[in-house]
Enzyme design. Structure first.
Site, PDB file in Angstrom:
ATOM      1  N   GLU A 171      -6.910  -1.747   0.932  1.00 45.45           N
ATOM      2  CA  GLU A 171      -6.753  -1.323  -0.474  1.00 45.45           C
ATOM      3  C   GLU A 171      -5.375  -0.686  -0.709  1.00 45.45           C
ATOM      4  OE1 GLU A 171      -9.397  -2.287  -2.510  1.00 45.45           O
ATOM      5  OE2 GLU A 171      -7.806  -1.925  -3.957  1.00 45.45           O
TER       6      GLU A 171
HETATM    7  C1  LIG Z   1     -11.403  -4.792   7.804  1.00 45.71           C
HETATM    8  C2  LIG Z   1     -10.528  -5.257   6.696  1.00 45.71           C
HETATM    9  C3  LIG Z   1     -11.090  -5.528   5.449  1.00 45.71           C
HETATM   10  C4  LIG Z   1     -10.282  -5.988   4.408  1.00 45.71           C
HETATM   11  N1  LIG Z   1     -10.865  -6.356   3.216  1.00 45.71           N
HETATM   12  C5  LIG Z   1     -10.113  -7.036   2.304  1.00 45.71           C
HETATM   13  C6  LIG Z   1     -10.740  -7.653   1.165  1.00 45.71           C
HETATM   14  O1  LIG Z   1     -11.951  -7.537   0.941  1.00 45.71           O
HETATM   15  N2  LIG Z   1      -9.956  -8.385   0.323  1.00 45.71           N
HETATM   16  C7  LIG Z   1      -8.625  -8.553   0.533  1.00 45.71           C
HETATM   17  O2  LIG Z   1      -7.977  -9.228  -0.240  1.00 45.71           O
HETATM   18  N3  LIG Z   1      -7.996  -7.969   1.603  1.00 45.71           N
HETATM   19  C8  LIG Z   1      -8.712  -7.235   2.492  1.00 45.71           C
HETATM   20  N4  LIG Z   1      -8.116  -6.664   3.587  1.00 45.71           N
HETATM   21  C9  LIG Z   1      -6.667  -6.803   3.752  1.00 45.71           C
HETATM   22  C10 LIG Z   1      -5.949  -5.476   3.566  1.00 45.71           C
HETATM   23  O3  LIG Z   1      -5.965  -5.077   2.246  1.00 45.71           O
HETATM   24  C11 LIG Z   1      -4.533  -5.667   4.166  1.00 45.71           C
HETATM   25  O4  LIG Z   1      -4.695  -5.701   5.574  1.00 45.71           O
HETATM   26  C12 LIG Z   1      -3.593  -4.565   3.750  1.00 45.71           C
HETATM   27  O5  LIG Z   1      -3.316  -4.647   2.377  1.00 45.71           O
HETATM   28  C13 LIG Z   1      -2.274  -4.595   4.518  1.00 45.71           C
HETATM   29  O6  LIG Z   1      -1.717  -5.866   4.566  1.00 45.71           O
HETATM   30  P1  LIG Z   1      -1.275  -6.484   5.973  1.00 45.71           P
HETATM   31  O7  LIG Z   1      -2.438  -6.364   6.890  1.00 45.71           O
HETATM   32  O8  LIG Z   1      -0.738  -7.828   5.750  1.00 45.71           O
HETATM   33  O9  LIG Z   1      -0.176  -5.505   6.504  1.00 45.71           O
HETATM   34  P2  LIG Z   1       1.393  -5.599   6.170  1.00 45.71           P
HETATM   35  O10 LIG Z   1       1.592  -5.777   4.718  1.00 45.71           O
HETATM   36  O11 LIG Z   1       2.003  -6.600   7.086  1.00 45.71           O
HETATM   37  O12 LIG Z   1       1.872  -4.139   6.581  1.00 45.71           O
HETATM   38  C14 LIG Z   1       2.144  -3.746   7.928  1.00 45.71           C
HETATM   39  C15 LIG Z   1       2.761  -2.346   7.915  1.00 45.71           C
HETATM   40  O13 LIG Z   1       4.003  -2.385   7.194  1.00 45.71           O
HETATM   41  C16 LIG Z   1       3.968  -1.465   6.117  1.00 45.71           C
HETATM   42  N5  LIG Z   1       4.664  -2.055   4.966  1.00 45.71           N
HETATM   43  C17 LIG Z   1       4.551  -3.304   4.477  1.00 45.71           C
HETATM   44  N6  LIG Z   1       5.342  -3.456   3.403  1.00 45.71           N
HETATM   45  C18 LIG Z   1       5.950  -2.283   3.190  1.00 45.71           C
HETATM   46  C19 LIG Z   1       6.888  -1.784   2.228  1.00 45.71           C
HETATM   47  N7  LIG Z   1       7.337  -2.541   1.224  1.00 45.71           N
HETATM   48  N8  LIG Z   1       7.301  -0.496   2.333  1.00 45.71           N
HETATM   49  C20 LIG Z   1       6.842   0.297   3.321  1.00 45.71           C
HETATM   50  N9  LIG Z   1       5.967  -0.111   4.249  1.00 45.71           N
HETATM   51  C21 LIG Z   1       5.517  -1.386   4.190  1.00 45.71           C
HETATM   52  C22 LIG Z   1       2.506  -1.205   5.829  1.00 45.71           C
HETATM   53  O14 LIG Z   1       2.298   0.069   5.226  1.00 45.71           O
HETATM   54  C23 LIG Z   1       1.900  -1.294   7.226  1.00 45.71           C
HETATM   55  O15 LIG Z   1       2.036  -0.065   7.885  1.00 45.71           O
HETATM   56  C24 LIG Z   1      -8.886  -6.148   4.620  1.00 45.71           C
HETATM   57  C25 LIG Z   1      -8.335  -5.839   5.861  1.00 45.71           C
HETATM   58  C26 LIG Z   1      -9.132  -5.420   6.896  1.00 45.71           C
HETATM   59  C27 LIG Z   1      -8.506  -5.165   8.241  1.00 45.71           C
END
Ligand SMILES: Cc1cc2nc3c(=O)[nH]c(=O)nc-3n(C[C@H](O)[C@H](O)[C@H](O)COP(=O)(O)OP(=O)(O)OC[C@H]3O[C@@H](n4cnc5c(N)ncnc54)[C@H](O)[C@@H]3O)c2cc1C
Length: 579
Positions: free
Chosen positions: A438
Site C-alpha cells: 500500500e
Molecule cells: C504480501 C503482499 C501483498 C500485496 N498485495 C497487493 C495487492 O493486493 N495489490 C497490488 O496491486 N499490489 C500488492 N502488493 C504489492 C505492493 O504494493 C508492492 O510490493 C509495493 O508497492 C512495493 O513495490 P515493489 O515491491 O515493486 O518495490 P519497489 O517499488 O521496487 O521498491 C523497492 C524499494 O525501493 C524504494 N523505492 C522505490 N521507488 C522509490 C522512490 N521513487 N523514492 C524512494 N524510494 C523508492 C521502496 O521504498 C522500497 O524500499 C503486495 C505485495 C506483497 C508482498
C-alpha cells in the site's frame, strides 16, 4: 495465544480521539449513538476473538494452497467467513443505498482492528473488499454500482485491487496490462483485458461466491506513464441478468507466492486473458484510473496503518502472558532471593511498557485520523486536509510500530520467541509486510514532504503543530517536539532542495507521528482523569507518561537526521557504495 479484545481502550479512543458523539450529532451519522457504538465494539471484539482468532495459528502453519487451479484455505475459514457475512460486519460504513449501514468510517476501522488483531492474514479479505467497494462507490456508473455493490457490501462477493506488475511496483506508470475496446458482439462497449498482475491479495479463493477484481490497465492509444492508466472492473464469474454469477471469465490464479508471513492470505500471481476472452468494464473516465485509485487509497492506507495496532496489540498480550509466567532470577536489590517472574525485572518491564505505550499511541492516532475522515465526509474541509496529513503518519509509523512491538514480543520470550511453537515469531513475520505494501513507508514519507507539506500553502501542517503546541504547554517534551517539527517543516519548505527533503523524509515522518500520537494520548489521560473509562484508570496515566518521557524525546533526537540534507548521502559515490 489467547486473545481478548481491547474494548475499553478502543471505546476510549473512539470517544476521545475520534469524537464519535460529535459525529453522531450530524444527520448523516445520527445512528452512531453511544449504545450502538458500544454494541458494535463489544460485538465485533467477541466475534473476532471467538471465531477468527482460533484460526490464526492454523492459517500460519497450513496457509493457503493452490490445488488443481483452486485456492484452498485451512478448515474453518469458510465457516468463519460465512458467519462474518451473516452477522453484517462487512457493511458497517458502506452506503445505505446498497444495503450498507452508513455508519462512520471510525466504526468500520474498529471492525477491521478487531478482526485483524484476531487474524491479520484473514482480515485482508474484507480489507481488500472495502477498497473495491470504495472505488465503485466513487467512480462507478449507476449500472456498475447496481450490478456489483449490493453483494460486495454484504460480503457475499469479495474484491481485490490489481495494481502491481513485475516491472511496476512503486512506479505504477510502468504498468503494461492492456485493455482493448470491444466493438461487436454480446460484450460490445466493454474491454478485453490482457496481462499479468503479481502479489494480488486474496486474488482467488472459494470463500466468496464471486470475486470482483479492480484492475489497472492501458488503452491502446493511452499516453505513456501514469497519465495513461485506466481502471476496470473484472469479475471472476460473469454476472447474469438476474444478478447471479454466470460463466467463468478468462482469468486465473497462476501461482501463490511463498511468503515470510500472512500465510493464510493467498498472494496470487493473476493472469488475465490467456485466451483473449477476459472481459472488463471501465470504471470512471479513460486514462483517469490512477486518480480513481488514489481517491480510495487514503482509506486503504489507514486500514494498513491499523494493521500496526492489530499486531502490536496481539504481540503485547502474548508477551504479557509469557512475562507473568516465566520465572528467572531474583529481583536485583531485593533481600528475597526467590526467583521471580521476568516481568519483575526492570528491562522486561521497560519492554512491556514500551509495547503497550506504542500500541495505545497508534490506536489514538488511528481513531483521531478516522474521526477527521468522517468530518471530511460531512463536508468539513479543514478536517479533510488534516486527514490527508495524518494518513502517511499512520501508515508509516503505525506499521513500523507493529514490527517493533512484534520484535520486542520475541525478545521478551527469550529463546522461546525464536522457536515457532510459541507463536511470538508469527506476529513478527506477519507484521513485516505492512511497511511494504500500500505504498512503502519510504513512499509515505515522500508523500508527506512533497504533497502534504504544501497543503493549504503549508498551513494545514503548521496549523496542526500549532494546535499540539498550544495544548501541551504542561508537557515540555511534547511542546519541544511540536516546535522541532515546525522548524523542520519550515526548513524543508523554505531552504531545502527536493533531494534534501526526501533525504530527511522518514525521520520527519516519525517525528510528526509521535507528536500527534503523544498529543492524542494526553487527551485520553485528561478524559480518564475526569472519570471516563474507569477500567483504564490504573494503567492509562502511567502508560502515557512512559510515552511522553521516553518515546517523545527519542523522536526529538531524529531532528538532526531530518535536516541533514542529501549531500552526505551522495558523498560516497555509487561505485564506492557498491564496492
Ligand atoms: C504480501 C503482499 C501483498 C500485496 N498485495 C497487493 C495487492 O493486493 N495489490 C497490488 O496491486 N499490489 C500488492 N502488493 C504489492 C505492493 O504494493 C508492492 O510490493 C509495493 O508497492 C512495493 O513495490 P515493489 O515491491 O515493486 O518495490 P519497489 O517499488 O521496487 O521498491 C523497492 C524499494 O525501493 C524504494 N523505492 C522505490 N521507488 C522509490 C522512490 N521513487 N523514492 C524512494 N524510494 C523508492 C521502496 O521504498 C522500497 O524500499 C503486495 C505485495 C506483497 C508482498
Amino acid at each position: 495465544m489467547t486473545y481478548s479484545p481491547a474494548t475499553a481502550d478502543q471505546l476510549l479512543a473512539i470517544n476521545v480521539n475520534a469524537g464519535i458523539e460529535q459525529l453522531a450529532r450530524s444527520e448523516r451519522f445520527a445512528a452512531a449513538e453511544p449504545d450502538m457504538v458500544e454494541a458494535i465494539v463489544e460485538g465485533v471484539g467477541q466475534f473476532a476473538a471467538g471465531e477468527w482468532a482460533p484460526l490464526n495459528r492454523i492459517g500460519d502453519l497450513e496457509g493457503a494452497k493452490l490445488e488443481n487451479g483452486v485456492v484452498r484455505l485451512p478448515e474453518g475459514f469458510a465457516a468463519a467467513y460465512e458467519h462474518y457475512v451473516e452477522q453484517g460486519w462487512n457493511s458497517i460504513a458502506s452506503p445505505v443505498d446498497f444495503g450498507g449501514q452508513g455508519l462512520p468510517f471510525t466504526l468500520a476501522c474498529n471492525v477491521l482492528e478487531n478482526l485483524g488483531t484476531a487474524n491479520m492474514a484473514f482480515n485482508l479479505l474484507p480489507m481488500l473488499s472495502v477498497g473495491a467497494i470504495e472505488a465503485l462507490e466513487h467512480h462507478g456508473s449507476e449500472a456498475l454500482q447496481a450490478k456489483y455493490l449490493p453483494l460486495l457490501v454484504s460480503g457475499e462477493w469479495s474484491g481485490t485491487m490489481n495494481l502491481t506488475e513485475p516491472q511496476a511496483g512503486s512506479d505504477l506508470g510502468a504498468l503494461r496490462t492492456s485493455a482493448t475496446p470491444i466493438t461487436e458482439g454480446e460484450h460490445a462497449g466493454k474491454y478485453c483485458i490482457k496481462g499479468q498482475k503479481i502479489y494480488i491479495t486474496w486474488g482467488d479463493h472459494e470463500l466468496a461466491k464471486n470475486i470482483i477484481h479492480l484492475v489497472l490497465a492501458r488503452l491502446p492509444d493511452a499516453p505513456e506513464g501514469s497519465r495513461g492508466i485506466s481502471l476496470f472492473v473484472v469479475p471472476k464469474y460473469h454476472v447474469n441478468a438476474d444478478g447471479t454469477p454466470g460463466a467463468r471469465n478468462d482469468l486465473r490464479c497462476v501461482s501463490l507466492e511463498h511468503k515470510l508471513g500472512i500465510n493464510a492470505s493467498p498472494t496470487c500471481v493473476m493472469s488475465y486473458g490467456d485466451n483473449d476472452e477476459c472481459i472488463g468494464e471501465l470504471v470512471g473516465a479513460e486514462n483517469r484510473g490512477l486518480m480513481a485509485m488514489f481517491t480510495m487509497m487514503n482509506n486503504a492506507r489507514i486500514n494498513v496503518g491499523t494493521q500496526g495496532v492489530q499486531i502490536a496489540e496481539r504481540a503485547t498480550q502474548q508477551a504479557q502472558d509469557y512475562a507473568a509466567d516465566r520465572i528467572q532470577s531474583a529481583r536485583a536489590g531485593s533481600p528475597d532471593r526467590t526467583p521471580v517472574a521476568i516481568l519483575e525485572h526492570p528491562d522486561v518491564r521497560r519492554m512491556l511498557l514500551r509495547m503497550k505505550a506504542l500500541t495505545e499511541a497508534v490506536r489514538a492516532l488511528l481513531y483521531y485520523t478516522a474521526g477527521q475522515v468522517d468530518r471530511g465526509t460531512l463536508g468539513q474541509t479543514d478536517a479533510a486536509a488534516r486527514a490527508e496529513i495524518l494518513v502517511p503518519l499512520l501508515k508509516a509509523w503505525g506499521t513500523d510500530v507493529g514490527v517493533e512491538a512484534a520484535s520486542l514480543g520475541i525478545q521478551i520470550h527469550g529463546g522461546m520467541g525464536f522457536i515457532e511453537e510459541t507463536g511470538a515469531a508469527q506476529h513478527w513475520r506477519d507484521a513485516r509486510i505492512a511497511p511494504i505494501y500500500e505504498g512503502t513507508n519510504g513512499i509515505q514519507a515522500a508523500d508527506l514532504v512533497t504533497r502534504k507539506l504544501g497543503l493549504d500553502d503549508g498551513q494545514a501542517l503548521i496549523g496542526l503543530l500549532e494546535e499540539i503546541a498550544r495544548d501541551s504547554a504542561a508537557e515540555p517534551a511534547l511542546f519541544a517536539l511540536a516546535g522541532e517539527c515546525a522548524a523542520v517543516a519550515r526548513w524543508m519548505r523554505e531552504e531545502a532542495s527536493i533531494d534534501d527533503r526526501l533525504a530527511g523524509s522518514v525521520p520527519f515522518c516519525t517525528m510528526m507521528a509521535v507528536a500527534v500520537a503523544g498529543w492524542q494520548l494526553t487527551r485520553q489521560v485528561a478524559a480518564v482523569e475526569a472519570g471516563a473509562a474507569p477500567a483504564l484508570a490504573a494503567t492509562k496515566p502511567g502508560t502515557v507518561r512512559f510515552f511522553l518521557d521516553r518515546i517523545v524525546p527519542e523522536a526529538s533526537g531524529l531532528k538532526s537526521g531530518a535536516i541533514a540534507g542529501a549531500e552526505s548521502l551522495y558523498a560516497v559515490s555509487t561505485e564506492a557504495l557498491l564496492g
